[in-house]
Design a protein around this motif. Structure first.
Motif, PDB file in Angstrom:
ATOM      1  N   GLY A   1       6.799  32.089  55.295  1.00 15.92           N
ATOM      2  CA  GLY A   1       5.678  31.844  56.196  1.00 15.92           C
ATOM      3  C   GLY A   1       5.351  33.118  56.954  1.00 15.92           C
ATOM      4  N   TYR A   2       4.072  33.278  57.314  1.00 18.38           N
ATOM      5  CA  TYR A   2       3.623  34.498  58.004  1.00 18.38           C
ATOM      6  C   TYR A   2       2.849  34.143  59.266  1.00 18.38           C
ATOM      7  CZ  TYR A   2       4.516  36.897  53.563  1.00 18.38           C
ATOM      8  OH  TYR A   2       5.100  37.402  52.428  1.00 18.38           O
ATOM      9  N   GLN A   3       2.984  34.996  60.251  1.00 22.49           N
ATOM     10  CA  GLN A   3       2.318  34.830  61.544  1.00 22.49           C
ATOM     11  C   GLN A   3       0.789  34.785  61.433  1.00 22.49           C
ATOM     12  OE1 GLN A   3       3.105  38.313  63.880  1.00 22.49           O
ATOM     13  NE2 GLN A   3       2.466  37.390  65.820  1.00 22.49           N
TER      14      GLN A   3
ATOM     15  N   TYR B   1      -0.734  29.314  50.144  1.00 23.80           N
ATOM     16  CA  TYR B   1      -1.926  29.220  50.991  1.00 23.80           C
ATOM     17  C   TYR B   1      -2.078  30.443  51.893  1.00 23.80           C
ATOM     18  CZ  TYR B   1      -2.641  24.447  49.510  1.00 23.80           C
ATOM     19  OH  TYR B   1      -2.888  23.344  48.751  1.00 23.80           O
ATOM     20  N   PRO B   2      -3.008  31.348  51.554  1.00 19.54           N
ATOM     21  CA  PRO B   2      -3.241  32.520  52.414  1.00 19.54           C
ATOM     22  C   PRO B   2      -3.856  32.150  53.762  1.00 19.54           C
ATOM     23  CG  PRO B   2      -4.827  32.454  50.618  1.00 19.54           C
ATOM     24  CD  PRO B   2      -3.832  31.379  50.344  1.00 19.54           C
ATOM     25  N   SER B   3      -4.422  30.942  53.858  1.00 20.36           N
ATOM     26  CA  SER B   3      -4.892  30.452  55.155  1.00 20.36           C
ATOM     27  C   SER B   3      -4.588  28.963  55.250  1.00 20.36           C
ATOM     28  CB  SER B   3      -6.403  30.679  55.302  1.00 20.36           C
ATOM     29  OG  SER B   3      -6.910  29.868  56.356  1.00 20.36           O
ATOM     30  N   LEU B   4      -3.629  28.604  56.095  1.00 18.01           N
ATOM     31  CA  LEU B   4      -3.319  27.177  56.279  1.00 18.01           C
ATOM     32  C   LEU B   4      -4.512  26.446  56.868  1.00 18.01           C
ATOM     33  CD1 LEU B   4       0.355  27.263  57.636  1.00 18.01           C
ATOM     34  CD2 LEU B   4      -0.417  26.761  55.315  1.00 18.01           C
TER      35      LEU B   4
ATOM     36  N   GLN C   1       0.354  31.133  60.076  1.00 17.90           N
ATOM     37  CA  GLN C   1      -1.014  30.926  59.600  1.00 17.90           C
ATOM     38  C   GLN C   1      -1.172  31.075  58.089  1.00 17.90           C
ATOM     39  OE1 GLN C   1      -4.425  31.827  62.235  1.00 17.90           O
ATOM     40  NE2 GLN C   1      -3.083  33.268  63.252  1.00 17.90           N
ATOM     41  N   SER C   2      -0.115  31.537  57.384  1.00 18.16           N
ATOM     42  CA  SER C   2      -0.185  31.543  55.922  1.00 18.16           C
ATOM     43  C   SER C   2       1.215  31.314  55.374  1.00 18.16           C
ATOM     44  CB  SER C   2      -0.796  32.848  55.392  1.00 18.16           C
ATOM     45  OG  SER C   2      -0.190  33.982  55.941  1.00 18.16           O
TER      46      SER C   2
ATOM     47  N   TYR D   1       8.938  34.730  57.863  1.00 17.09           N
ATOM     48  CA  TYR D   1      10.061  33.807  58.029  1.00 17.09           C
ATOM     49  C   TYR D   1      10.394  33.175  56.682  1.00 17.09           C
ATOM     50  CZ  TYR D   1       8.316  34.093  62.816  1.00 17.09           C
ATOM     51  OH  TYR D   1       7.865  34.542  64.030  1.00 17.09           O
ATOM     52  N   ILE D   2      11.664  33.311  56.254  1.00 16.92           N
ATOM     53  CA  ILE D   2      12.098  32.734  54.982  1.00 16.92           C
ATOM     54  C   ILE D   2      12.566  31.296  55.225  1.00 16.92           C
ATOM     55  CG2 ILE D   2      13.610  33.077  52.984  1.00 16.92           C
ATOM     56  CD1 ILE D   2      11.834  35.522  53.622  1.00 16.92           C
TER      57      ILE D   2
END
Lengths: 198, 198
Positions: free
Chosen positions: B152-154, B127-130, B191-192, B163-164
């Motif tokens: 996960g990405y900020q 998901y590029p945008s949660l 956020q993704s 973050y893994i």
């Protein structure tokens, strides 16, 4: 939310731009493309909230220069949309909505040489590493978008320069050589690629 | 390559690190984790070729600090692996292979509150945008990895701090609050999110 409402909301593009970081200062909401934010009496965009996307932002007016894919979410500073930290630009001066096909119905074809020559590879999924998928080069010389909208990245893991590839916007989705990828493209280096989701 | 060869190659982690940009200078090949590159008489890593991944790199020795997902491909400079351009670090001092589950069999659960409380959402896709998927916040307070390995990405679009999240490495894949996400995590902003592919 019932499916009809969800559908209608999906069709409504909406984003708000702010003159200062962290959604401060002067703001303006957009539902359609903007060819030049400077003509709206903005000096600069320093933060963005995308309420409904996706959009693509450009470094210069009239959709020129570096490209920035903008999906729903909060972008509190320019680093949040510029995936490229080697060439630091704080400009985002024009932007427009991206019309996507159904996400599950996206297809793109990569070619080994310019003008759709050489071996080819058809993709229907997201690939954080084209090389891990079997693409033997770090370069993609030409591309045909069969359906949907895609974004390619210079480095693996969706990092570096971003290039938007669209069926509906650029000819018949035909990108014959790398300088059709964007006005800032200096090489045909693309190492990861994904579909753009609605 | 026949399927058996492909399978064997997948099982072999391999990356080469270089002391200078663009794969120049002193180099060293790794097939296993490295707790501290300084002990190998390297001053710094300035470029990386990942022949078989995925790996995760860390800012500091012993897998501390910012995290960098490293999938197969070429990373000619530190900007290619550091997705975050607001906090510029040129350090990558330790790294290790990431053991993934089958990519099509990955599942993760996001929770609205710490300690797996509140509403939850199960994901099996990238998901590029949660927020576009329906997650109503730009934060994720706690996470359970059911199967596989995720990143996960900020920011949306796979940008910012990485973050893994792993089932096999961190307890039973249970991340009760954001400071379990990594030693550099200052907020629970995510956020993704996507699966890590082999």
């Amino acid at each position: 939310m019932n499916p009809q409402e969800h559908l209608e909301q999906r069709g409504t593009f909406r984003m708000t731009v702010f003159e200062e970081e962290y959604f401060q200062g002067k703001s303006c909401e957009f539902r359609f493309e903007c060819q030049n934010i400077l003509e709206r009496d903005f000096r600069k965009i320093r933060s963005i909230k995308v309420e409904n996307g996706p959009w693509v932002g450009y470094e210069y007016p009239e959709f020129q220069g570096q490209q920035f894919i903008l999906e729903k979410g909060d972008y509190p500073c320019y680093q949040a949309w510029s995936g490229n930290s080697s060439y630091r630009t704080e400009h985002m001066l024009s932007f427009r909505p991206i019309k996507c096909a159904n996400h599950s119905d996206s297809k793109i074809t990569l070619y080994e040489c310019e003008d759709f020559m050489g071996r080819k590879f058809e993709m229907c999924e997201d690939y954080p590493s084209l090389q891990a998928m079997g693409w033997c080069s770090k370069e993609v010389p030409s591309i045909k978008v069969n359906t949907g909208a895609w974004v390619g990245y210079q480095f693996p893991g969706y990092r570096g320069y971003q290039y938007i590839f669209e069926r509906d916007r650029h000819g018949q989705g035909e990108y014959r050589c790398y300088n059709e990828y964007g006005t800032q493209a200096h090489t045909n280096q693309i190492q990861s690629m994904r579909r753009i989701q609605q």
